[in-house]
Design a protein around this motif. Structure first.
Motif, PDB file in Angstrom:
ATOM      1  N   ASP A 146      13.137  32.499  68.424  1.00 27.16           N
ATOM      2  CA  ASP A 146      13.717  31.664  69.491  1.00 27.16           C
ATOM      3  C   ASP A 146      12.636  30.937  70.258  1.00 27.16           C
ATOM      4  O   ASP A 146      12.865  29.858  70.807  1.00 27.16           O
ATOM      5  CB  ASP A 146      14.533  32.548  70.445  1.00 27.16           C
ATOM      6  CG  ASP A 146      15.661  33.236  69.709  1.00 27.16           C
ATOM      7  OD1 ASP A 146      16.673  32.575  69.444  1.00 27.16           O
ATOM      8  OD2 ASP A 146      15.509  34.413  69.352  1.00 27.16           O
ATOM      9  N   TYR A 367       8.009  31.183  80.252  1.00 30.15           N
ATOM     10  CA  TYR A 367       8.450  30.902  78.876  1.00 30.15           C
ATOM     11  C   TYR A 367       9.580  31.852  78.466  1.00 30.15           C
ATOM     12  O   TYR A 367      10.548  31.437  77.824  1.00 30.15           O
ATOM     13  CB  TYR A 367       7.257  31.021  77.921  1.00 30.15           C
ATOM     14  CG  TYR A 367       7.573  30.504  76.535  1.00 30.15           C
ATOM     15  CD1 TYR A 367       7.921  29.161  76.340  1.00 30.15           C
ATOM     16  CD2 TYR A 367       7.562  31.346  75.428  1.00 30.15           C
ATOM     17  CE1 TYR A 367       8.235  28.681  75.073  1.00 30.15           C
ATOM     18  CE2 TYR A 367       7.868  30.879  74.157  1.00 30.15           C
ATOM     19  CZ  TYR A 367       8.202  29.543  73.992  1.00 30.15           C
ATOM     20  OH  TYR A 367       8.521  29.067  72.747  1.00 30.15           O
ATOM     21  N   PHE A 370      12.671  30.543  79.998  1.00 30.99           N
ATOM     22  CA  PHE A 370      13.096  29.341  79.268  1.00 30.99           C
ATOM     23  C   PHE A 370      13.817  29.729  77.974  1.00 30.99           C
ATOM     24  O   PHE A 370      14.889  29.208  77.654  1.00 30.99           O
ATOM     25  CB  PHE A 370      11.861  28.466  78.986  1.00 30.99           C
ATOM     26  CG  PHE A 370      12.082  27.405  77.959  1.00 30.99           C
ATOM     27  CD1 PHE A 370      12.745  26.231  78.278  1.00 30.99           C
ATOM     28  CD2 PHE A 370      11.626  27.582  76.653  1.00 30.99           C
ATOM     29  CE1 PHE A 370      12.954  25.246  77.316  1.00 30.99           C
ATOM     30  CE2 PHE A 370      11.837  26.603  75.689  1.00 30.99           C
ATOM     31  CZ  PHE A 370      12.499  25.443  76.018  1.00 30.99           C
ATOM     32  N   VAL A 371      13.240  30.664  77.233  1.00 28.66           N
ATOM     33  CA  VAL A 371      13.824  31.088  75.952  1.00 28.66           C
ATOM     34  C   VAL A 371      15.185  31.748  76.193  1.00 28.66           C
ATOM     35  O   VAL A 371      16.161  31.460  75.495  1.00 28.66           O
ATOM     36  CB  VAL A 371      12.863  32.049  75.208  1.00 28.66           C
ATOM     37  CG1 VAL A 371      13.561  32.743  74.042  1.00 28.66           C
ATOM     38  CG2 VAL A 371      11.649  31.283  74.688  1.00 28.66           C
ATOM     39  N   LYS A 373      17.227  31.224  78.578  1.00 31.02           N
ATOM     40  CA  LYS A 373      18.221  30.221  78.983  1.00 31.02           C
ATOM     41  C   LYS A 373      18.637  29.334  77.826  1.00 31.02           C
ATOM     42  O   LYS A 373      19.776  28.904  77.733  1.00 31.02           O
ATOM     43  CB  LYS A 373      17.633  29.329  80.092  1.00 31.02           C
ATOM     44  CG  LYS A 373      17.851  29.922  81.461  1.00 31.02           C
ATOM     45  CD  LYS A 373      17.620  28.869  82.545  1.00 31.02           C
ATOM     46  CE  LYS A 373      17.211  29.565  83.818  1.00 31.02           C
ATOM     47  NZ  LYS A 373      15.869  29.258  84.251  1.00 31.02           N
ATOM     48  N   SER A 374      17.660  29.038  76.922  1.00 36.01           N
ATOM     49  CA  SER A 374      17.966  28.030  75.899  1.00 36.01           C
ATOM     50  C   SER A 374      18.442  28.620  74.574  1.00 36.01           C
ATOM     51  O   SER A 374      18.663  27.889  73.616  1.00 36.01           O
ATOM     52  CB  SER A 374      16.753  27.128  75.671  1.00 36.01           C
ATOM     53  OG  SER A 374      15.630  27.919  75.453  1.00 36.01           O
ATOM     54  N   CYS A 375      18.607  29.946  74.525  1.00 36.35           N
ATOM     55  CA  CYS A 375      19.062  30.563  73.276  1.00 36.35           C
ATOM     56  C   CYS A 375      20.467  30.108  72.909  1.00 36.35           C
ATOM     57  O   CYS A 375      21.342  30.076  73.764  1.00 36.35           O
ATOM     58  CB  CYS A 375      19.114  32.080  73.446  1.00 36.35           C
ATOM     59  SG  CYS A 375      17.638  32.841  72.907  1.00 36.35           S
ATOM     60  N   VAL A 376      20.646  29.789  71.615  1.00 38.28           N
ATOM     61  CA  VAL A 376      21.994  29.422  71.165  1.00 38.28           C
ATOM     62  C   VAL A 376      22.596  30.678  70.536  1.00 38.28           C
ATOM     63  O   VAL A 376      22.116  31.167  69.536  1.00 38.28           O
ATOM     64  CB  VAL A 376      21.910  28.305  70.090  1.00 38.28           C
ATOM     65  CG1 VAL A 376      23.304  27.763  69.773  1.00 38.28           C
ATOM     66  CG2 VAL A 376      20.968  27.208  70.546  1.00 38.28           C
TER      67      VAL A 376
END
Ligand code: GMT
Length: 377
Positions: A146, A367, A370-371, A373-376
Motif C-alpha cells: 500500500d 506517511y 497517508f497510507v 487514509k488512502s487504502c482502497v
C-alpha cells in the motif's frame, strides 16, 4: 497506532533502521510489535510499548530448506489478529514484501484489510533483488504494497529503472539518534590504540564483497607512507580472512586491528579521525552517517546514495569506485592540516543533523497516516 515491524534481526543496516524506528515510535506512544526469527540486535532493553514475537520454523525431514516465509506469514497473521494491529511495516523486500502480500490475502478472507508499507533498503533492489531467481516476485510484491519507501533518492531511481514499478515511491532518508551517536571523551581508548598520537582511521561494515574493504587497506597503506596512523576494521563477514591475508602481504598487520562485531560503535567512532567507506554500491551508508554524527569526516566512493549523505569537499570527499589514489590523497588533505580537519569535523556534524531522528520519525508517522487514509479496501 499499533504497528507490526518485520525485519532481519541482524547487525545489517536494514535491521538497525527498523529497530531504531520501532524504538523511536514506541517512545512517542505507538505500540510496536517486532516479528522476527531472533531478537533484533539493537533491541537490548525493556521499553514501554515494545513487544517482540519470535517466529519459530517447523522442522520436518522432508524439508531440505525449512519454509521460513510460510512460518513468518502464519506468525504475522496471528499477531495482527491477536494484537489488533493497524498497519504492517516490512523492511527489505525479500521475502518480507511477498510475505506481507500473502498475509493481506489471508486476512481478507476474514473480511479484514491490513495496510502494508514496504521499505526498500538497498541490496534487495541493487544486488540480490535483480537476480532472476527473485526479480518478478520482488516487482510484484512492491506493486502490491500500500505504501513504498526508499532510503535514498538514488535507490528510488534505481528501483524504477530495474523493475516495472507503478507504485509511487516515497523517499524517507535513514536517520540518526543523537542521544546515542555523539562525540564523547574516550581518550583512554585513544591512548591504548594510538599511544603516540597516530591518526586513527575506521571502517565498519559486514565485510561483504560489495564493501570493497580491500580498498580501505590500500588507502591506509598510502596514507601510512605519509604519516603514522592506525586502522580499525570493525564488523565481520565473508571477506575477513582474505583481508587478514592482505594485511600481511602489505606488511601492516601491526597497525591494523580487526575488532569484530562491536555493539558500542559510537565509543570507537569517538576516537576516529577519519571514516572510510569505499563501497561498490551503497544505497545510503548508515555507517557513514553514524561516523558523521560523531564528528568524523568521511572518505567514500561516489556509489549509490552516498553523495546524498557525504558532501564532497565539505563533510569529506568522494571518489570513483576503486580509485584508491584519489581516496588516499583526499584523506591526506583532511588529516595533514589541523584547521582543515576541524572544519570537516564541524561540517560532518552539521550535515548529520539533517538526518536527526527527530526530523525523520514524523515523516514516517505522516506517511503511515497517508497510507491508512488512502487504502482502497
Ligand atoms: O550494507 C549492507 O550490506 C546491509 C544492508 C541491509 O539491508 O541490511 O544495508 C543496506 O541498508 C542500509 C539501511 O538502509 C543502508 O544504509 C545501506 O547503504 C544498504 N547497503 C547497501 O546498499 C549495500
Amino acid at each position: 497506532m499499533k504497528i507490526g515491524i518485520v525485519c532481519y534481526p541482524t547487525y545489517g543496516g536494514s535491521g538497525v533502521v527498523a529497530t531504531e524506528l520501532g524504538m523511536g515510535l514506541a517512545r512517542k506512544g505507538h505500540q510496536i510489535h517486532f516479528i522476527t526469527y531472533r531478537q533484533p540486535a539493537r533491541l537490548t532493553h525493556f521499553q514501554q510499548n515494545l513487544f517482540y514475537h519470535e517466529v519459530s520454523n517447523a522442522d520436518y525431514p522432508l524439508f531440505e530448506y525449512a519454509p521460513y516465509d510460510t512460518a513468518l506469514t502464519s506468525k504475522i497473521v496471528d499477531v495482527v489478529k491477536y494484537e489488533n494491529l493497524d498497519l504492517l511495516h516490512v523492511h527489505y523486500a525479500i521475502p518480507h514484501a511477498t510475505v506481507a502480500y500473502l498475509v493481506k490475502k489471508i486476512l481478507l478472507t476474514e473480511g479484514r484489510y491490513l495496510p502494508v508499507v514496504t521499505t526498500l533498503h538497498g541490496t534487495d533492489i541493487t544486488l540480490v533483488g535483480q537476480n532472476k531467481a527473485f526479480a518478478p516476485v520482488v516487482a510484484f510484491s512492491i506493486n502490491k504494497s500500500d505504501g513504498v519507501t526508499a532510503v535514498s533518492e538514488q535507490l528510488k531511481q534505481e528501483t524504477l529503472k530495474a523493475f516495472p514499478i507503478h507504485k509511487e515511491i516515497k523517499v524517507i532518508h535513514n536517520f540518526i539518534d543523537f542521544q546515542r551517536f555523539k562525540k564523547s571523551n574516550k581518550d583512554h581508548f585513544k591512548k591504548a590504540i594510538a599511544p603516540n598520537g597516530e591518526k586513527i582511521l575506521v571502517h565498519i561494515s559486514n565485510f561483504r564483497k560489495v564493501k570493497r574493504v580491500q580498498d580501505v587497506i590500500y588507502v591506509f597503506k598510502k596514507l601510512y607512507e605519509k604519516t603514522p596512523c592506525k586502522l580499525l576494521l570493525i564488523g565481520d563477514g565473508p571477506e575477513r580472512q582474505g583481508l587478514e591475508e592482505l594485511c600481511r602481504q602489505v606488511g601492516l598487520c601491526h597497525e591494523i586491528r580487526f575488532l569484530g562485531k562491536q555493539d558500542a560503535v559510537e565509543e570507537l567512532l569517538a576516537i576516529a579521525d577519519l571514516f572510510i567507506i569505499p563501497s561498490e554500491n551503497e544505497s545510503f551508508g548508515l555507517a557513514a552517517l553514524e561516523a558523521m554524527a560523531c564528528e568524523v569526516p568521511v572518505i567514500s566512493s561516489n556509489a549509490g546514495g552516498l553523495p546524498e549523505v557525504n558532501i564532497h569537499g565539505k563533510t569529506g570527499f568522494l571518489a570513483d569506485v576503486g580509485d584508491v589514489d584519489a581516496m588516499a590523497r583526499y584523506a591526506w588533505e583532511i588529516l595533514s592540516d589541523e584547521k582543515t580537519h576541524k572544519k570537516f569535523r564541524q561540517n560532518a556534524l552539521a550535515q548529520a543533523k539533517k538526518f536527526d531522528i527527530e526530523h525523520i520519525l514524523p515523516q514516517y508517522e505522516a506517511y503511515y497516516e497517508f497510507v491508512l487514509k488512502s487504502c482502497v479496501y
